[in-house]
Design a protein around this motif. Structure first.
Motif, PDB file in Angstrom:
ATOM      1  N   GLU A 160       6.633  17.144  14.099  1.00 24.65           N
ATOM      2  CA  GLU A 160       6.381  17.302  12.665  1.00 24.65           C
ATOM      3  C   GLU A 160       5.862  15.999  12.079  1.00 24.65           C
ATOM      4  N   LEU A 161       4.867  16.108  11.229  1.00 26.55           N
ATOM      5  CA  LEU A 161       4.289  14.936  10.581  1.00 26.55           C
ATOM      6  C   LEU A 161       4.947  14.729   9.215  1.00 26.55           C
ATOM      7  N   PRO A 162       5.252  13.493   8.838  1.00 22.91           N
ATOM      8  CA  PRO A 162       5.920  13.235   7.558  1.00 22.91           C
ATOM      9  C   PRO A 162       4.933  13.208   6.384  1.00 22.91           C
ATOM     10  N   VAL A 163       4.075  14.218   6.327  1.00 24.18           N
ATOM     11  CA  VAL A 163       3.030  14.315   5.308  1.00 24.18           C
ATOM     12  C   VAL A 163       3.202  15.643   4.589  1.00 24.18           C
ATOM     13  N   ALA A 164       3.017  15.647   3.270  1.00 20.36           N
ATOM     14  CA  ALA A 164       3.208  16.852   2.469  1.00 20.36           C
ATOM     15  C   ALA A 164       2.164  17.915   2.800  1.00 20.36           C
ATOM     16  N   ASP A 165       2.499  19.163   2.533  1.00 20.43           N
ATOM     17  CA  ASP A 165       1.585  20.277   2.759  1.00 20.43           C
ATOM     18  C   ASP A 165       0.312  20.086   1.931  1.00 20.43           C
ATOM     19  N   GLY A 166      -0.847  20.303   2.549  1.00 21.51           N
ATOM     20  CA  GLY A 166      -2.116  20.281   1.834  1.00 21.51           C
ATOM     21  C   GLY A 166      -2.437  18.981   1.144  1.00 21.51           C
ATOM     22  N   ALA A 167      -1.937  17.874   1.670  1.00 18.64           N
ATOM     23  CA  ALA A 167      -2.059  16.594   0.967  1.00 18.64           C
ATOM     24  C   ALA A 167      -3.335  15.833   1.285  1.00 18.64           C
ATOM     25  N   VAL A 168      -4.030  16.180   2.368  1.00 18.69           N
ATOM     26  CA  VAL A 168      -5.147  15.342   2.798  1.00 18.69           C
ATOM     27  C   VAL A 168      -6.419  16.179   2.977  1.00 18.69           C
ATOM     28  N   ALA A 169      -7.553  15.503   2.810  1.00 19.71           N
ATOM     29  CA  ALA A 169      -8.848  16.176   2.926  1.00 19.71           C
ATOM     30  C   ALA A 169      -9.424  16.089   4.324  1.00 19.71           C
ATOM     31  N   LEU A 170      -9.023  15.065   5.075  1.00 21.44           N
ATOM     32  CA  LEU A 170      -9.644  14.813   6.368  1.00 21.44           C
ATOM     33  C   LEU A 170      -8.613  14.233   7.328  1.00 21.44           C
ATOM     34  N   VAL A 171      -8.624  14.710   8.564  1.00 20.13           N
ATOM     35  CA  VAL A 171      -7.781  14.168   9.627  1.00 20.13           C
ATOM     36  C   VAL A 171      -8.683  13.673  10.751  1.00 20.13           C
ATOM     37  N   LEU A 172      -8.422  12.451  11.210  1.00 15.93           N
ATOM     38  CA  LEU A 172      -9.094  11.895  12.378  1.00 15.93           C
ATOM     39  C   LEU A 172      -8.154  11.982  13.573  1.00 15.93           C
ATOM     40  N   MET A 183       0.808  -1.207   0.000  1.00 17.25           N
ATOM     41  CA  MET A 183       0.000   0.000   0.000  1.00 17.25           C
ATOM     42  C   MET A 183       0.846   1.264   0.000  1.00 17.25           C
ATOM     43  N   LEU A 184       2.053   1.208   0.573  1.00 19.98           N
ATOM     44  CA  LEU A 184       2.875   2.411   0.656  1.00 19.98           C
ATOM     45  C   LEU A 184       3.191   3.007  -0.710  1.00 19.98           C
ATOM     46  N   ASP A 185       3.288   2.160  -1.739  1.00 23.61           N
ATOM     47  CA  ASP A 185       3.594   2.662  -3.076  1.00 23.61           C
ATOM     48  C   ASP A 185       2.536   3.634  -3.579  1.00 23.61           C
ATOM     49  N   THR A 186       1.293   3.458  -3.155  1.00 20.45           N
ATOM     50  CA  THR A 186       0.202   4.304  -3.656  1.00 20.45           C
ATOM     51  C   THR A 186      -0.016   5.559  -2.824  1.00 20.45           C
ATOM     52  N   VAL A 187       0.671   5.666  -1.685  1.00 20.25           N
ATOM     53  CA  VAL A 187       0.529   6.869  -0.857  1.00 20.25           C
ATOM     54  C   VAL A 187       1.853   7.610  -0.687  1.00 20.25           C
ATOM     55  N   VAL A 188       2.934   7.082  -1.262  1.00 19.10           N
ATOM     56  CA  VAL A 188       4.248   7.671  -1.039  1.00 19.10           C
ATOM     57  C   VAL A 188       4.299   9.121  -1.506  1.00 19.10           C
ATOM     58  N   HIS A 189       3.531   9.483  -2.541  1.00 18.98           N
ATOM     59  CA  HIS A 189       3.552  10.862  -3.034  1.00 18.98           C
ATOM     60  C   HIS A 189       2.932  11.843  -2.037  1.00 18.98           C
ATOM     61  N   LEU A 190       2.225  11.321  -1.028  1.00 12.83           N
ATOM     62  CA  LEU A 190       1.628  12.161   0.002  1.00 12.83           C
ATOM     63  C   LEU A 190       2.578  12.402   1.170  1.00 12.83           C
ATOM     64  N   LEU A 191       3.699  11.692   1.167  1.00  9.79           N
ATOM     65  CA  LEU A 191       4.639  11.750   2.277  1.00  9.79           C
ATOM     66  C   LEU A 191       5.808  12.677   1.961  1.00  9.79           C
ATOM     67  N   ARG A 192       6.497  13.109   3.022  1.00  4.87           N
ATOM     68  CA  ARG A 192       7.709  13.900   2.832  1.00  4.87           C
ATOM     69  C   ARG A 192       8.805  13.349   3.735  1.00  4.87           C
ATOM     70  N   CYS A 193      10.021  13.578   3.346  1.00  2.00           N
ATOM     71  CA  CYS A 193      11.172  13.104   4.112  1.00  2.00           C
ATOM     72  C   CYS A 193      11.207  13.816   5.469  1.00  2.00           C
ATOM     73  N   PRO A 194      11.328  13.078   6.553  1.00  2.00           N
ATOM     74  CA  PRO A 194      11.364  13.717   7.871  1.00  2.00           C
ATOM     75  C   PRO A 194      12.654  14.494   8.134  1.00  2.00           C
ATOM     76  N   VAL A 195      13.682  14.269   7.310  1.00  2.00           N
ATOM     77  CA  VAL A 195      14.961  14.942   7.512  1.00  2.00           C
ATOM     78  C   VAL A 195      15.010  16.279   6.777  1.00  2.00           C
ATOM     79  N   CYS A 196      14.676  16.258   5.473  1.00  2.00           N
ATOM     80  CA  CYS A 196      14.815  17.467   4.656  1.00  2.00           C
ATOM     81  C   CYS A 196      13.489  18.018   4.144  1.00  2.00           C
ATOM     82  N   HIS A 197      12.407  17.306   4.397  1.00  2.00           N
ATOM     83  CA  HIS A 197      11.052  17.687   3.970  1.00  2.00           C
ATOM     84  C   HIS A 197      10.845  17.575   2.465  1.00  2.00           C
ATOM     85  N   GLY A 198      11.771  16.943   1.761  1.00  2.00           N
ATOM     86  CA  GLY A 198      11.593  16.744   0.334  1.00  2.00           C
ATOM     87  C   GLY A 198      10.633  15.602   0.049  1.00  2.00           C
ATOM     88  N   PRO A 199      10.104  15.523  -1.177  1.00  2.00           N
ATOM     89  CA  PRO A 199       9.194  14.438  -1.544  1.00  2.00           C
ATOM     90  C   PRO A 199       9.898  13.086  -1.519  1.00  2.00           C
TER      91      PRO A 199
END
Length: 285
Positions: free
Chosen positions: A149-161, A1-17
């Motif tokens: 800091e969360l390892p998620v890209a800016d503006g990447a999600v519609a809903l947070v639980l 499953m990670l392959d289909t959500v990896v574009h929503l994540l960011r590197c925790p070290v440098c914040h890059g995709p």
């Protein structure tokens, strides 16, 4: 499953995709993060893991308790609130982040009602992530500290639980879309009574929901707030799980709890009392 959500994540070290490889996620600067064989990846912000999250014993108790359906009314209420708040956006693909997701129980229930959507289960506990990774085929499980800091890209999600979990308003607002939605579930004063009166159990302040809403007010506008109260009838073993799956488990001795439960008649009538808050990301941030 990670392959289909990896574009929503960011590197925790440098914040890059991040990009996905064979058993690893990596960024353009060469920071790599191994994917565990159970299907989750750890993306803790520097200096690394600070909070360990819930223990394997706590997670096992939660899996048994939730699997018995005792909190189904909470899950149903969360799904209803989410669908109502998302409105027309339900018809398109999107992503839901579950903070402190635990076993992925609530996230999996919501994804069942949102075909085509994906979920990110964020938790510091390896025991939790192993279960969340297999809770639904559309969940990607990611290890992180939700206080930081969360390892998620800016503006990447519609809903947070945020269900019985810590919350970092600034980070939640950062990862949400401009009109993204946050759903918070928190215990009220009478939650788990009479179990809440056992020695060592943490108490809940009368105005806790008000405190939480106030702490989020700079980043979120309230949409709806409702109380949910019901009773469950359970045996002593499930009552023990109700105690040992939550934060009080760090302050009580299991055998001591078992001894006190032994003096209570079965089935035990336990009150469930929670507050459900639905909020929208504030426009001016």
């Amino acid at each position: 499953m990670l392959d289909t959500v990896v574009h929503l994540l960011r590197c925790p070290v440098c914040h890059g995709p991040l990009c996905g490889g064979e058993g690893v996620l990596y960024c353009g600067l060469g920071h790599s993060h191994d994917v565990a064989r159970q299907g989750y990846v750890s993306l803790f912000a520097p200096p690394g893991r600070v909070h360990t999250g819930d223990s394997a014993r706590m997670i096992a108790a939660r899996e048994r308790f939730l699997g018995s359906g005792f909190y189904d009314p909470i899950a149903e209420a969360v799904v209803s609130e989410a669908l109502g708040a998302l409105g027309l956006r339900r018809g398109r693909e999107g992503c839901v982040v579950d903070l402190g997701a635990g076993t992925g129980y609530y996230l999996a229930r919501l994804l069942e009602a949102l075909p085509g959507w994906r979920g990110l289960a964020l938790d510091a506990s390896a025991a939790a992530l192993r279960r969340a990774a297999r809770a639904n085929p559309r969940i990607g499980a990611v290890g992180c500290d939700v206080w930081r800091e969360l390892p998620v890209a800016d503006g990447a999600v519609a809903l947070v639980l945020d269900i019985f979990a810590p919350r970092n308003a600034a980070e939640i607002s950062r990862i949400l879309e401009p009109d993204g939605v946050l759903i918070v579930v928190t215990a009220r004063k009478d939650h788990l009574r009479p179990l809440s009166s056992l020695p060592g159990m943490l108490s809940v302040e009368e105005d806790r929901p008000d405190q939480i809403e106030a702490s989020l007010s700079k980043s979120f506008d309230p949409l709806r707030r409702r109380s949910l109260d019901f009773y469950i009838h359970t045996g002593r073993e499930s009552a023990l799980d109700a105690v040992m799956m939550g934060p009080s488990a760090r302050h009580v001795e299991e055998e001591e709890v078992r001894r006190h439960l032994g003096s209570m008649p079965e089935p035990l009538k336990v009150e469930v009392s929670v507050e459900i808050m639905t909020l929208r990301r504030a426009e001016a941030l």
